[in-house]
Design an enzyme around this catalytic site. Structure first.
Site, PDB file in Angstrom:
ATOM      1  N   ASP A 107       0.873  -1.178   0.000  1.00  0.00           N
ATOM      2  CA  ASP A 107       0.000   0.000   0.000  1.00  0.00           C
ATOM      3  C   ASP A 107       0.906   1.222   0.000  1.00  0.00           C
ATOM      4  OD1 ASP A 107      -3.190   0.298   0.577  1.00  0.00           O
ATOM      5  OD2 ASP A 107      -2.102   2.080   1.239  1.00  0.00           O
ATOM      6  N   TYR A 122     -11.606   8.008 -14.788  1.00  0.00           N
ATOM      7  CA  TYR A 122     -11.597   6.682 -14.157  1.00  0.00           C
ATOM      8  C   TYR A 122     -12.103   5.616 -15.124  1.00  0.00           C
ATOM      9  CZ  TYR A 122     -12.396   3.144 -10.506  1.00  0.00           C
ATOM     10  OH  TYR A 122     -12.382   2.005  -9.739  1.00  0.00           O
ATOM     11  N   ALA A 153     -18.843  -1.836  -4.907  1.00  0.00           N
ATOM     12  CA  ALA A 153     -18.476  -2.541  -3.674  1.00  0.00           C
ATOM     13  C   ALA A 153     -18.421  -1.510  -2.558  1.00  0.00           C
ATOM     14  CB  ALA A 153     -17.135  -3.244  -3.834  1.00  0.00           C
TER      15      ALA A 153
END
Length: 262
Positions: free
Chosen positions: A50, A170, A203
């Site tokens: 990350d 995106y 999600a």
């Protein structure tokens, strides 16, 4: 099973004795859900990465605590930086004794009308979401080619197929991930490596709830046949299928994880 309130699905040994590397796996999103699922499916060791060091360290500790697996390592990585990408994969190769499965989960999204968007915002989303996936895939393919085996799973989005206001950057990036998956897969097939993608619609997780307006989330959930967004582990389940030998004939495919009606 109640489709509106699904029960968590236990592991079935789909990744028994495999090693796994997952990007953007800290926090409470799809990446950490995939990491936990990979352990529950029997992976022998895992590296998660990350860009946020503190959150990454906490996620490594949490993964060890919740699963009991101690062969868990974390390394910070900015997938927009080639040196970081190569350092991450080299680290994972050493710690895992070879990466069997790479899950490219890193991505970045913002909301902005195209006519109001500056180049910097467009380029940042493209560089992390599309170029970052390319960088990880490219270097991992080189490493896996020497072994003649391996699996790569990319995280795309239904926005690669469908239109939504304020998401031109995106959506373009995720459509690119799908095209990258197809083209890289036919090249990787020559040396025994499979590459596929999962394409979630929505999600829901705490970070999304913080970053997206409540009215927008309600609107998006209203488009879903079940009247809800997916649990992050439901998307992770599809990733586990694509990472496992159950999908041995699939390569270059994008599997939709969606219940959208329109």
């Amino acid at each position: 099973m109640d489709i509106k309130n699904p029960s968590y699905v236990p592991g079935h040994g789909l990744l028994k004795d495999k090693s796994v590397l997952i990007t953007a796996a800290a926090g409470a999103g799809i990446g950490f859900a995939a990491a936990k699922k990979a352990v529950e499916e029997g992976c022998r060791a895992i590296v998660i990465s990350d860009i946020h060091e503190g959150r990454l360290d906490a996620s490594v500790a949490k993964l060890k605590e919740e699963t009991g697996l101690q062969n868990v390592w974390g390394k910070t990585c900015n997938v927009a930086v080639e040196d970081d990408v190569q350092a991450l994969i080299n680290f994972a190769e050493k710690k895992l004794g070879g990466v069997d499965i790479l899950i490219n989960n890193a991505g970045l999204g913002t909301s902005k009308l195209l006519i109001e968007m500056e180049d910097d915002e467009w380029n940042k989303v493209i560089d992390v979401t599309l170029n970052g996936t390319m960088r990880m895939t490219r270097y991992m393919m080189k490493v896996m080619k020497t072994r003649g085996t391996g699996v790569i799973v990319n995280n795309a989005s239904v926005l690669g197929w469908r239109a939504q206001k304020e998401q031109a950057h995106y959506a373009a990036a995720k459509a690119g991930v799908m095209a990258l998956t197809r083209c890289a897969a036919v090249e990787a097939a020559d040396f025994g490596v499979r590459i596929n993608a999962v394409s979630p619609s929505l999600a829901v997780h705490p970070m999304l709830k913080k970053s997206a307006p409540e009215e927008l989330l309600a609107e998006l959930e209203g488009r879903e046949a079940y009247g809800r967004g997916a649990e992050v582990w439901e998307v992770a389940n599809v990733m586990m299928f694509l990472a496992s030998d159950y999908s041995s004939y699939l390569t270059g495919e994008t599997i939709s994880c969606s219940s959208q009606r329109s």
